[in-house]
Design a protein around this motif. Structure first.
Motif, PDB file in Angstrom:
ATOM      1  N   VAL A   1      64.742  42.472  46.167  1.00 30.84           N
ATOM      2  CA  VAL A   1      65.144  42.179  44.786  1.00 30.84           C
ATOM      3  C   VAL A   1      66.642  41.935  44.730  1.00 30.84           C
ATOM      4  N   ALA A   2      67.406  42.767  45.405  1.00 32.40           N
ATOM      5  CA  ALA A   2      68.864  42.587  45.448  1.00 32.40           C
ATOM      6  C   ALA A   2      69.206  41.227  46.043  1.00 32.40           C
ATOM      7  N   ASN A   3      68.485  40.826  47.095  1.00 31.79           N
ATOM      8  CA  ASN A   3      68.718  39.520  47.711  1.00 31.79           C
ATOM      9  C   ASN A   3      68.371  38.383  46.755  1.00 31.79           C
ATOM     10  N   LEU A   4      67.230  38.477  46.076  1.00 32.24           N
ATOM     11  CA  LEU A   4      66.844  37.456  45.103  1.00 32.24           C
ATOM     12  C   LEU A   4      67.921  37.291  44.041  1.00 32.24           C
ATOM     13  N   ARG A   5      68.350  38.380  43.466  1.00 31.51           N
ATOM     14  CA  ARG A   5      69.348  38.306  42.397  1.00 31.51           C
ATOM     15  C   ARG A   5      70.687  37.784  42.900  1.00 31.51           C
ATOM     16  N   ALA A   6      71.092  38.185  44.092  1.00 34.57           N
ATOM     17  CA  ALA A   6      72.345  37.677  44.663  1.00 34.57           C
ATOM     18  C   ALA A   6      72.234  36.171  44.933  1.00 34.57           C
ATOM     19  N   THR A   7      71.078  35.731  45.382  1.00 30.78           N
ATOM     20  CA  THR A   7      70.859  34.313  45.654  1.00 30.78           C
ATOM     21  C   THR A   7      70.912  33.508  44.356  1.00 30.78           C
ATOM     22  N   ILE A   8      70.320  34.024  43.301  1.00 24.98           N
ATOM     23  CA  ILE A   8      70.392  33.352  41.998  1.00 24.98           C
ATOM     24  C   ILE A   8      71.827  33.278  41.516  1.00 24.98           C
ATOM     25  N   ARG A   9      72.560  34.400  41.624  1.00 19.80           N
ATOM     26  CA  ARG A   9      73.956  34.411  41.171  1.00 19.80           C
ATOM     27  C   ARG A   9      74.825  33.440  41.966  1.00 19.80           C
ATOM     28  N   ALA A  10      74.506  33.229  43.242  1.00 21.10           N
ATOM     29  CA  ALA A  10      75.297  32.326  44.084  1.00 21.10           C
ATOM     30  C   ALA A  10      74.983  30.853  43.816  1.00 21.10           C
ATOM     31  N   SER A  11      73.966  30.595  43.018  1.00 24.62           N
ATOM     32  CA  SER A  11      73.546  29.219  42.741  1.00 24.62           C
ATOM     33  C   SER A  11      74.072  28.754  41.392  1.00 24.62           C
TER      34      SER A  11
ATOM     35  N   GLU B   1      59.822  37.828  36.897  1.00 25.85           N
ATOM     36  CA  GLU B   1      60.082  39.109  36.240  1.00 25.85           C
ATOM     37  C   GLU B   1      61.275  39.823  36.869  1.00 25.85           C
ATOM     38  N   TRP B   2      61.389  39.785  38.195  1.00 22.73           N
ATOM     39  CA  TRP B   2      62.545  40.399  38.854  1.00 22.73           C
ATOM     40  C   TRP B   2      63.828  39.619  38.552  1.00 22.73           C
ATOM     41  N   SER B   3      63.709  38.333  38.250  1.00 23.88           N
ATOM     42  CA  SER B   3      64.890  37.505  37.952  1.00 23.88           C
ATOM     43  C   SER B   3      65.522  37.861  36.614  1.00 23.88           C
ATOM     44  N   ILE B   4      64.719  38.333  35.692  1.00 26.51           N
ATOM     45  CA  ILE B   4      65.172  38.516  34.316  1.00 26.51           C
ATOM     46  C   ILE B   4      66.099  39.715  34.125  1.00 26.51           C
ATOM     47  N   GLY B   5      65.899  40.797  34.816  1.00 27.38           N
ATOM     48  CA  GLY B   5      66.639  42.028  34.548  1.00 27.38           C
ATOM     49  C   GLY B   5      68.089  42.062  34.992  1.00 27.38           C
ATOM     50  N   ASP B   6      68.556  41.048  35.698  1.00 24.42           N
ATOM     51  CA  ASP B   6      69.927  41.055  36.223  1.00 24.42           C
ATOM     52  C   ASP B   6      70.916  40.769  35.096  1.00 24.42           C
ATOM     53  N   GLU B   7      71.808  41.698  34.848  1.00 19.98           N
ATOM     54  CA  GLU B   7      72.791  41.526  33.781  1.00 19.98           C
ATOM     55  C   GLU B   7      74.171  41.159  34.319  1.00 19.98           C
TER      56      GLU B   7
ATOM     57  N   ASN C   1      58.154  46.576  38.521  1.00 20.51           N
ATOM     58  CA  ASN C   1      57.975  47.816  37.791  1.00 20.51           C
ATOM     59  C   ASN C   1      59.312  48.098  37.106  1.00 20.51           C
ATOM     60  N   PRO C   2      59.356  48.077  35.776  1.00 15.45           N
ATOM     61  CA  PRO C   2      60.626  48.319  35.085  1.00 15.45           C
ATOM     62  C   PRO C   2      61.284  49.638  35.469  1.00 15.45           C
ATOM     63  N   ASP C   3      60.491  50.615  35.883  1.00 20.68           N
ATOM     64  CA  ASP C   3      61.071  51.892  36.302  1.00 20.68           C
ATOM     65  C   ASP C   3      61.891  51.755  37.577  1.00 20.68           C
ATOM     66  N   HIS C   4      61.643  50.701  38.345  1.00 16.84           N
ATOM     67  CA  HIS C   4      62.377  50.489  39.594  1.00 16.84           C
ATOM     68  C   HIS C   4      63.481  49.455  39.453  1.00 16.84           C
ATOM     69  N   ASP C   5      63.703  48.988  38.227  1.00 13.15           N
ATOM     70  CA  ASP C   5      64.733  47.980  37.978  1.00 13.15           C
ATOM     71  C   ASP C   5      66.064  48.658  37.673  1.00 13.15           C
ATOM     72  N   ALA C   6      66.514  49.439  38.655  1.00 14.79           N
ATOM     73  CA  ALA C   6      67.772  50.173  38.546  1.00 14.79           C
ATOM     74  C   ALA C   6      68.282  50.432  39.961  1.00 14.79           C
ATOM     75  N   PRO C   7      69.595  50.595  40.089  1.00 11.06           N
ATOM     76  CA  PRO C   7      70.133  50.864  41.424  1.00 11.06           C
ATOM     77  C   PRO C   7      69.582  52.159  41.992  1.00 11.06           C
ATOM     78  N   PRO C   8      69.354  52.228  43.271  1.00 10.81           N
ATOM     79  CA  PRO C   8      69.473  51.100  44.197  1.00 10.81           C
ATOM     80  C   PRO C   8      68.215  50.224  44.148  1.00 10.81           C
ATOM     81  N   LEU C   9      68.428  48.931  44.035  1.00  9.37           N
ATOM     82  CA  LEU C   9      67.313  47.994  43.999  1.00  9.37           C
ATOM     83  C   LEU C   9      66.686  47.839  45.372  1.00  9.37           C
ATOM     84  N   HIS C  10      65.407  47.511  45.382  1.00 14.22           N
ATOM     85  CA  HIS C  10      64.735  47.152  46.630  1.00 14.22           C
ATOM     86  C   HIS C  10      65.548  46.014  47.260  1.00 14.22           C
TER      87      HIS C  10
END
Length: 184
Positions: free
Chosen positions: A62-72, A95-101, A50-59
């Motif tokens: 989602v935070a774990n997914l994005r941190a895992t992607i960044r660590a790879s 979709e959750w992977s895309i919003g991380d800036e 849900n784009p409305d939930h793509d803002a801090p604080p993240l679920h």
């Protein structure tokens, strides 16, 4: 700076007996020297996008997914096709992977996929995956995007045991990390 590359392995299937997941579990075991392959296991914990939930604080998932992607350093995907497209839970993950800036996100990260279907199966899913990854500005490593057919008979105790298939998995990982090693 380390010479070890970390490849995130992402299965598009939640099924316990998935041949896609078996291939990726095997990738963890046959990764070539200098490559650490790590299977992502949180797809079933992600909330519906849900784009409305793509803002801090993240679920937290989602935070774990994005941190895992960044660590790879790179990502290898393998997904089945459901109803002529990507499985819904996998599309949700993308979709959750895309919003991380943040630095290290999927943007310009080397990515590839392995199609385990026999014959010409799952082609629509991989065309859809290509569309999503192109939209995300991921760096698709064409030479590592491959088809390695895996049947249920090739899988024992959750791993692929065929020596030829195992060598093809290792070769795919080696090809995927070439851009990473070249940039260091």
């Amino acid at each position: 700076m380390t010479n070890r590359c970390q490849v995130l392995l992402v299965s598009g299937s939640l099924r316990r007996g998935s041949t896609n997941t078996a291939l990726l579990r095997t990738a963890e075991r046959v990764a070539p020297p200098g490559v650490a392959a790590v299977l992502y296991k949180g797809m079933d914990t992600l909330p519906h996008f849900n784009p409305d939930h793509d803002a801090p604080p993240l679920h937290p998932a989602v935070a774990n997914l994005r941190a895992t992607i960044r660590a790879s350093d790179a990502i290898l995907y393998s997904t089945p096709e459901y109803a002529g497209a990507l499985p819904g839970s996998f599309k949700n993950l993308l979709e959750w992977s895309i919003g991380d800036e943040q630095s290290g996100s999927i943007y310009e990260k080397p990515v590839a996929w392995v199609n385990v279907s026999t014959g010409t199966g799952a082609m629509d899913a991989y065309e859809s995956l290509r569309t999503v990854l192109t939209y995300a500005h991921a760096s698709i490593v064409e030479a590592a995007c491959t088809s390695i057919p895996v049947t249920r008979q090739d899988v024992h105790d959750g791993l692929v045991d065929d020596p030829f298939i195992r060598s093809e998995i290792a070769r795919t990982l080696s090809t995927l990390v070439v851009p990473v090693k070249t940039s260091r």
